[in-house]
Design a protein around this motif. Sequence first.
Motif, PDB file in Angstrom:
ATOM      1  N   ALA A   1      12.041  -1.409  13.056  1.00 26.14           N
ATOM      2  CA  ALA A   1      12.094  -0.464  11.943  1.00 26.14           C
ATOM      3  C   ALA A   1      11.295   0.772  12.328  1.00 26.14           C
ATOM      4  CB  ALA A   1      11.516  -1.083  10.679  1.00 26.14           C
ATOM      5  N   PRO A   2      11.713   1.953  11.877  1.00 27.96           N
ATOM      6  CA  PRO A   2      10.992   3.174  12.228  1.00 27.96           C
ATOM      7  C   PRO A   2       9.648   3.325  11.524  1.00 27.96           C
ATOM      8  CG  PRO A   2      12.785   3.669  10.722  1.00 27.96           C
ATOM      9  CD  PRO A   2      12.948   2.241  11.109  1.00 27.96           C
ATOM     10  N   GLY A   3       9.433   2.527  10.488  1.00 28.76           N
ATOM     11  CA  GLY A   3       8.177   2.569   9.760  1.00 28.76           C
ATOM     12  C   GLY A   3       8.127   1.468   8.725  1.00 28.76           C
ATOM     13  N   PHE A   4       6.915   1.154   8.258  1.00 28.82           N
ATOM     14  CA  PHE A   4       6.733   0.078   7.289  1.00 28.82           C
ATOM     15  C   PHE A   4       5.376   0.247   6.626  1.00 28.82           C
ATOM     16  CE2 PHE A   4       6.170  -1.219  11.687  1.00 28.82           C
ATOM     17  CZ  PHE A   4       4.820  -1.566  11.729  1.00 28.82           C
TER      18      PHE A   4
ATOM     19  N   SER B   1      -2.918  -4.015   9.990  1.00 28.82           N
ATOM     20  CA  SER B   1      -2.577  -2.776  10.694  1.00 28.82           C
ATOM     21  C   SER B   1      -3.820  -2.068  11.222  1.00 28.82           C
ATOM     22  CB  SER B   1      -1.790  -1.842   9.772  1.00 28.82           C
ATOM     23  OG  SER B   1      -2.621  -1.287   8.765  1.00 28.82           O
ATOM     24  N   ARG B   2      -4.951  -2.290  10.557  1.00 25.87           N
ATOM     25  CA  ARG B   2      -6.192  -1.631  10.988  1.00 25.87           C
ATOM     26  C   ARG B   2      -6.906  -2.394  12.098  1.00 25.87           C
ATOM     27  NH1 ARG B   2      -8.834   0.655   5.320  1.00 25.87           N
ATOM     28  NH2 ARG B   2      -7.142   2.128   4.852  1.00 25.87           N
ATOM     29  N   LEU B   3      -6.393  -3.549  12.462  1.00 21.96           N
ATOM     30  CA  LEU B   3      -6.997  -4.337  13.531  1.00 21.96           C
ATOM     31  C   LEU B   3      -6.273  -4.137  14.859  1.00 21.96           C
ATOM     32  CD1 LEU B   3      -7.541  -7.719  11.632  1.00 21.96           C
ATOM     33  CD2 LEU B   3      -9.166  -5.845  11.943  1.00 21.96           C
TER      34      LEU B   3
ATOM     35  N   PRO C   1       0.843  -1.214   0.000  1.00 19.78           N
ATOM     36  CA  PRO C   1       0.000   0.000   0.000  1.00 19.78           C
ATOM     37  C   PRO C   1       0.871   1.255   0.000  1.00 19.78           C
ATOM     38  CG  PRO C   1       0.138  -0.894   2.218  1.00 19.78           C
ATOM     39  CD  PRO C   1       0.861  -1.882   1.317  1.00 19.78           C
ATOM     40  N   ALA C   2       0.253   2.385  -0.279  1.00 17.94           N
ATOM     41  CA  ALA C   2       0.972   3.654  -0.264  1.00 17.94           C
ATOM     42  C   ALA C   2       1.130   4.185   1.151  1.00 17.94           C
ATOM     43  CB  ALA C   2       0.232   4.684  -1.123  1.00 17.94           C
ATOM     44  N   GLY C   3       0.244   3.753   2.063  1.00 16.43           N
ATOM     45  CA  GLY C   3       0.286   4.226   3.434  1.00 16.43           C
ATOM     46  C   GLY C   3       1.443   3.648   4.226  1.00 16.43           C
ATOM     47  N   ARG C   4       1.671   4.225   5.420  1.00 16.10           N
ATOM     48  CA  ARG C   4       2.764   3.788   6.277  1.00 16.10           C
ATOM     49  C   ARG C   4       2.297   3.705   7.730  1.00 16.10           C
ATOM     50  NH1 ARG C   4       7.584   1.983   4.484  1.00 16.10           N
ATOM     51  NH2 ARG C   4       8.729   3.030   6.149  1.00 16.10           N
ATOM     52  N   VAL C   5       2.911   2.794   8.453  1.00 13.69           N
ATOM     53  CA  VAL C   5       2.798   2.759   9.908  1.00 13.69           C
ATOM     54  C   VAL C   5       4.088   3.343  10.446  1.00 13.69           C
ATOM     55  CG1 VAL C   5       2.579   1.304  11.954  1.00 13.69           C
ATOM     56  CG2 VAL C   5       1.327   0.712   9.871  1.00 13.69           C
ATOM     57  N   ASP C   6       3.988   4.381  11.255  1.00 15.75           N
ATOM     58  CA  ASP C   6       5.162   5.104  11.726  1.00 15.75           C
ATOM     59  C   ASP C   6       5.313   4.937  13.234  1.00 15.75           C
ATOM     60  OD1 ASP C   6       6.354   7.917  12.835  1.00 15.75           O
ATOM     61  OD2 ASP C   6       7.213   7.406  10.892  1.00 15.75           O
ATOM     62  N   VAL C   7       6.508   4.638  13.676  1.00 18.15           N
ATOM     63  CA  VAL C   7       6.749   4.416  15.104  1.00 18.15           C
ATOM     64  C   VAL C   7       6.438   5.660  15.922  1.00 18.15           C
ATOM     65  CG1 VAL C   7       8.602   4.081  16.791  1.00 18.15           C
ATOM     66  CG2 VAL C   7       8.378   2.523  14.858  1.00 18.15           C
ATOM     67  N   GLN C   8       6.733   6.823  15.384  1.00 22.85           N
ATOM     68  CA  GLN C   8       6.436   8.059  16.124  1.00 22.85           C
ATOM     69  C   GLN C   8       4.930   8.212  16.330  1.00 22.85           C
ATOM     70  OE1 GLN C   8       8.548  10.019  17.641  1.00 22.85           O
ATOM     71  NE2 GLN C   8      10.375   8.965  16.869  1.00 22.85           N
ATOM     72  N   ASP C   9       4.142   7.829  15.341  1.00 19.99           N
ATOM     73  CA  ASP C   9       2.683   7.879  15.490  1.00 19.99           C
ATOM     74  C   ASP C   9       2.207   6.860  16.521  1.00 19.99           C
ATOM     75  OD1 ASP C   9       2.549   9.841  13.551  1.00 19.99           O
ATOM     76  OD2 ASP C   9       2.116   8.427  11.925  1.00 19.99           O
ATOM     77  N   LEU C  10       2.814   5.678  16.534  1.00 18.07           N
ATOM     78  CA  LEU C  10       2.466   4.669  17.523  1.00 18.07           C
ATOM     79  C   LEU C  10       2.791   5.174  18.935  1.00 18.07           C
ATOM     80  CD1 LEU C  10       3.828   1.492  15.682  1.00 18.07           C
ATOM     81  CD2 LEU C  10       1.420   2.044  16.088  1.00 18.07           C
TER      82      LEU C  10
ATOM     83  N   ASP D   1       2.811  -5.795  21.473  1.00 23.06           N
ATOM     84  CA  ASP D   1       3.331  -6.924  20.695  1.00 23.06           C
ATOM     85  C   ASP D   1       2.777  -6.967  19.276  1.00 23.06           C
ATOM     86  OD1 ASP D   1       4.826  -7.729  22.835  1.00 23.06           O
ATOM     87  OD2 ASP D   1       3.481  -9.349  23.446  1.00 23.06           O
ATOM     88  N   LEU D   2       1.691  -6.208  19.025  1.00 24.64           N
ATOM     89  CA  LEU D   2       1.067  -6.192  17.703  1.00 24.64           C
ATOM     90  C   LEU D   2       1.446  -4.930  16.912  1.00 24.64           C
ATOM     91  CD1 LEU D   2      -2.563  -7.269  18.729  1.00 24.64           C
ATOM     92  CD2 LEU D   2      -0.610  -8.736  18.184  1.00 24.64           C
ATOM     93  N   PHE D   3       2.260  -4.072  17.482  1.00 32.23           N
ATOM     94  CA  PHE D   3       2.578  -2.807  16.833  1.00 32.23           C
ATOM     95  C   PHE D   3       3.395  -2.979  15.551  1.00 32.23           C
ATOM     96  CE2 PHE D   3       2.134   0.492  20.505  1.00 32.23           C
ATOM     97  CZ  PHE D   3       0.786   0.190  20.590  1.00 32.23           C
ATOM     98  N   ASN D   4       3.911  -4.173  15.294  1.00 34.94           N
ATOM     99  CA  ASN D   4       4.650  -4.403  14.043  1.00 34.94           C
ATOM    100  C   ASN D   4       3.759  -4.887  12.911  1.00 34.94           C
ATOM    101  OD1 ASN D   4       4.169  -6.956  15.127  1.00 34.94           O
ATOM    102  ND2 ASN D   4       6.104  -7.813  14.411  1.00 34.94           N
TER     103      ASN D   4
END
Length: 319
Positions: A38-41, A143-145, A12-21, A155-158
């Motif tokens: 990783a800082p994001g994925f 990621s949306r769950l 996808p074009a979107g990202r999961v970012d550690v700073q946002d988490l 433990d699910l943040f990745n």
Amino acid sequence: MSAIADFAVRYPAGRVDVQDLHAASGVPVADILAVTHAPGFPGLGDGEAAWELTRDAAREVLDRTGVAPEQIGTVIYAGSGQWDRPFWSPAAKVAHALGIEQAHCFEVGNFCNAGAAALQIAGDRLDAQGSGYALILIGDRLSRLVDRSDPASLDLFNFGDAAAAVLVTAGPGAFTLVHSAMRTDGSWADYYHGEHRADGVVIQQEPHRRGLADAYVENFRNLVDRTLRAAGAKLDDVALLLINHGDKWMHQRLMAALGLPEEKSVFAYDRQGHMGGADTLIALREVVDAGRVREGDLILLATSAMGFSWGITALECRL
């Protein structure tokens, strides 16, 4: 014997970012990085749908192989069962979008082991028929769950998102399906479960219970042994073992327990999260593109899933 003719992966074009988490949960960044590495994925962004990613991956495969839609007799969409819409068939949706109108389309819900289960189902069907093609679509919304505001969900943040499409043929192909071995331990069935919220379903974990890491290693070792016996092979014959990208430390522990060097796997934790059932195909794409596979190589795909299920799928490279 059936085989993988070709496969493709889409992000996808979107990202999961550690700073946002960190901002949402209050969990220190260092603690989150100990899980994500990783800082994001990649993760689904606003307006993105998993089924569309699988459609695009499948279109790439069909275009590259030249297989016509009318040649495909089975379409299987694999994942957790939490599709882009409830009470809905993403397999049928993607098939229609691709012009596949003569196939049986259905879903397999076995979480991150679903792609491997679908591959086994498709291979068995094609072996029985002796001809034809099946299309496997792997797409989830992991990621949306995740409740990113809940520190207990660390433990699910990745959890990230990716999609894959696999074209399976009854004839010779790039990777022959040698054997599949799977097992479920229902004593862990309630350890993770969904909870309905006003904005959708989120994953909840029961209070910590010891032993899951041991169960992973034990089940994978047993399934590897079963698979190698069925294939008439030895551990030294394994060129690569590619595993779901859920837990780096368990990954390392498994390789050590099997006596396999880490060079016989793919460790991409510095650049991607746990991308669901697409993990092993992402790793397979990487080793193929890097020229790390040769004719005759025995490759094991190690998949695991909530429930808890484990699977080993053996492939023989015919590139």
